[in-house]
Design a protein around this motif. Structure first.
Motif, PDB file in Angstrom:
ATOM      1  N   ILE A  49       0.732  -1.118   0.225  1.00 34.70           N
ATOM      2  CA  ILE A  49      -0.095   0.034   0.007  1.00 34.70           C
ATOM      3  C   ILE A  49       0.922   1.148  -0.152  1.00 34.70           C
ATOM      4  CG2 ILE A  49      -1.633   1.290   1.292  1.00 34.70           C
ATOM      5  CD1 ILE A  49      -2.846  -1.308   2.330  1.00 34.70           C
ATOM      6  N   PHE A  50       1.693   1.351   0.932  1.00 34.11           N
ATOM      7  CA  PHE A  50       2.596   2.594   1.126  1.00 34.11           C
ATOM      8  C   PHE A  50       3.493   2.653  -0.106  1.00 34.11           C
ATOM      9  CE2 PHE A  50       0.787   2.156   5.471  1.00 34.11           C
ATOM     10  CZ  PHE A  50       0.010   3.479   5.587  1.00 34.11           C
ATOM     11  N   ASN A  51       4.078   1.627  -0.623  1.00 33.82           N
ATOM     12  CA  ASN A  51       5.265   1.786  -1.550  1.00 33.82           C
ATOM     13  C   ASN A  51       4.427   2.157  -2.960  1.00 33.82           C
ATOM     14  OD1 ASN A  51       7.680   1.308  -2.853  1.00 33.82           O
ATOM     15  ND2 ASN A  51       7.300  -0.531  -3.526  1.00 33.82           N
ATOM     16  N   THR A  52       3.069   1.633  -3.117  1.00 31.45           N
ATOM     17  CA  THR A  52       2.449   1.950  -4.432  1.00 31.45           C
ATOM     18  C   THR A  52       2.211   3.585  -4.354  1.00 31.45           C
ATOM     19  OG1 THR A  52       1.552  -0.092  -4.445  1.00 31.45           O
ATOM     20  CG2 THR A  52       0.214   1.476  -5.661  1.00 31.45           C
ATOM     21  N   TRP A  53       1.630   4.042  -3.152  1.00 31.93           N
ATOM     22  CA  TRP A  53       1.440   5.362  -2.916  1.00 31.93           C
ATOM     23  C   TRP A  53       2.361   6.242  -3.150  1.00 31.93           C
ATOM     24  CZ3 TRP A  53      -1.613   9.169  -3.225  1.00 31.93           C
ATOM     25  CH2 TRP A  53      -1.525  10.331  -2.601  1.00 31.93           C
ATOM     26  N   ARG A  54       3.743   5.792  -2.829  1.00 24.50           N
ATOM     27  CA  ARG A  54       4.939   6.765  -2.811  1.00 24.50           C
ATOM     28  C   ARG A  54       5.317   6.817  -4.231  1.00 24.50           C
ATOM     29  NH1 ARG A  54       9.966   5.138  -3.597  1.00 24.50           N
ATOM     30  NH2 ARG A  54       9.623   3.201  -3.184  1.00 24.50           N
ATOM     31  N   ASN A  58       4.881  10.312  -7.100  1.00 27.82           N
ATOM     32  CA  ASN A  58       5.877  10.854  -7.785  1.00 27.82           C
ATOM     33  C   ASN A  58       5.564  10.763  -9.274  1.00 27.82           C
ATOM     34  OD1 ASN A  58       7.551  11.258  -5.361  1.00 27.82           O
ATOM     35  ND2 ASN A  58       8.560   9.344  -5.464  1.00 27.82           N
ATOM     36  N   GLN A  59       4.539  10.178  -9.891  1.00 31.55           N
ATOM     37  CA  GLN A  59       4.303  10.132 -11.350  1.00 31.55           C
ATOM     38  C   GLN A  59       3.076  10.728 -11.764  1.00 31.55           C
ATOM     39  OE1 GLN A  59       6.695   8.630 -13.616  1.00 31.55           O
ATOM     40  NE2 GLN A  59       8.064   8.552 -11.631  1.00 31.55           N
ATOM     41  N   ILE A  60       2.315  11.034 -10.926  1.00 34.92           N
ATOM     42  CA  ILE A  60       1.095  11.681 -10.941  1.00 34.92           C
ATOM     43  C   ILE A  60       1.011  13.000 -12.024  1.00 34.92           C
ATOM     44  CG2 ILE A  60       0.740  13.449  -9.113  1.00 34.92           C
ATOM     45  CD1 ILE A  60      -1.966  10.988  -9.329  1.00 34.92           C
ATOM     46  N   LEU A  61       2.280  13.776 -11.845  1.00 35.94           N
ATOM     47  CA  LEU A  61       1.829  14.997 -12.875  1.00 35.94           C
ATOM     48  C   LEU A  61       2.369  14.689 -14.231  1.00 35.94           C
ATOM     49  CD1 LEU A  61       3.597  17.814 -10.607  1.00 35.94           C
ATOM     50  CD2 LEU A  61       1.178  17.464 -11.209  1.00 35.94           C
ATOM     51  N   PRO A  65      -2.156  14.893 -16.407  1.00 35.62           N
ATOM     52  CA  PRO A  65      -2.472  15.897 -17.502  1.00 35.62           C
ATOM     53  C   PRO A  65      -2.809  15.374 -19.074  1.00 35.62           C
ATOM     54  CG  PRO A  65      -0.770  16.599 -16.018  1.00 35.62           C
ATOM     55  CD  PRO A  65      -0.966  15.322 -15.870  1.00 35.62           C
ATOM     56  N   PRO A  66      -1.905  14.332 -19.541  1.00 39.40           N
ATOM     57  CA  PRO A  66      -2.430  13.941 -20.804  1.00 39.40           C
ATOM     58  C   PRO A  66      -3.571  13.235 -20.771  1.00 39.40           C
ATOM     59  CG  PRO A  66      -0.048  13.347 -20.112  1.00 39.40           C
ATOM     60  CD  PRO A  66      -0.605  13.946 -18.987  1.00 39.40           C
ATOM     61  N   PHE A  67      -4.088  12.554 -19.768  1.00 40.23           N
ATOM     62  CA  PHE A  67      -5.361  11.891 -19.738  1.00 40.23           C
ATOM     63  C   PHE A  67      -6.607  12.941 -19.717  1.00 40.23           C
ATOM     64  CE2 PHE A  67      -3.172   8.016 -18.395  1.00 40.23           C
ATOM     65  CZ  PHE A  67      -3.863   7.077 -19.137  1.00 40.23           C
ATOM     66  N   VAL A  68      -6.279  14.059 -18.676  1.00 37.40           N
ATOM     67  CA  VAL A  68      -7.300  15.027 -18.776  1.00 37.40           C
ATOM     68  C   VAL A  68      -7.428  15.911 -20.151  1.00 37.40           C
ATOM     69  CG1 VAL A  68      -7.583  17.346 -17.654  1.00 37.40           C
ATOM     70  CG2 VAL A  68      -7.126  15.477 -16.177  1.00 37.40           C
TER      71      VAL A  68
END
Length: 97
Positions: A49-54, A58-61, A65-68
């Motif tokens: 859970i926490f490793n996936t969140w971390r 870091n990759q959300i940006l 934006p391309p999906f939006v």
């Protein structure tokens, strides 16, 4: 150096591999259990859970934006297509497109 012969530095025989010349130890009994046998999945859920969140944080940006932009472009194209194929759209752009 490797075994079986005299040591070139000191001239002392150390013995072959696994037999370095010392007397064998007696009366010492050790028991061990591999770490994999103790708790094979110890902490796996918490770490997942926490490793996936971390890693996702870091990759959300890079991903969002391309999906939006793609969603907004697709939504605009769908609305435009529905309008152009409607009665009002055909009346306005009947011969233009």
């Amino acid at each position: 150096m490797g075994g079986g012969g005299p040591d070139p530095k000191h001239g002392v025989f150390l013995g072959g591999w696994g037999n370095l010349g010392s007397p064998t130890q007696k009366g010492i009994i050790t028991y061990a259990l591999s770490a994999n046998r103790q708790k094979p999945l110890g902490g796996a859920g918490h770490a997942a859970i926490f490793n996936t969140w971390r890693r996702s944080r870091n990759q959300i940006l890079y991903v969002v934006p391309p999906f939006v932009i793609a969603y907004l472009a697709m939504d605009w194209a769908t609305q435009r297509n529905e309008y152009l194929n409607s009665k009002a759209g055909r009346a306005e752009f009947g011969d233009a497109e």
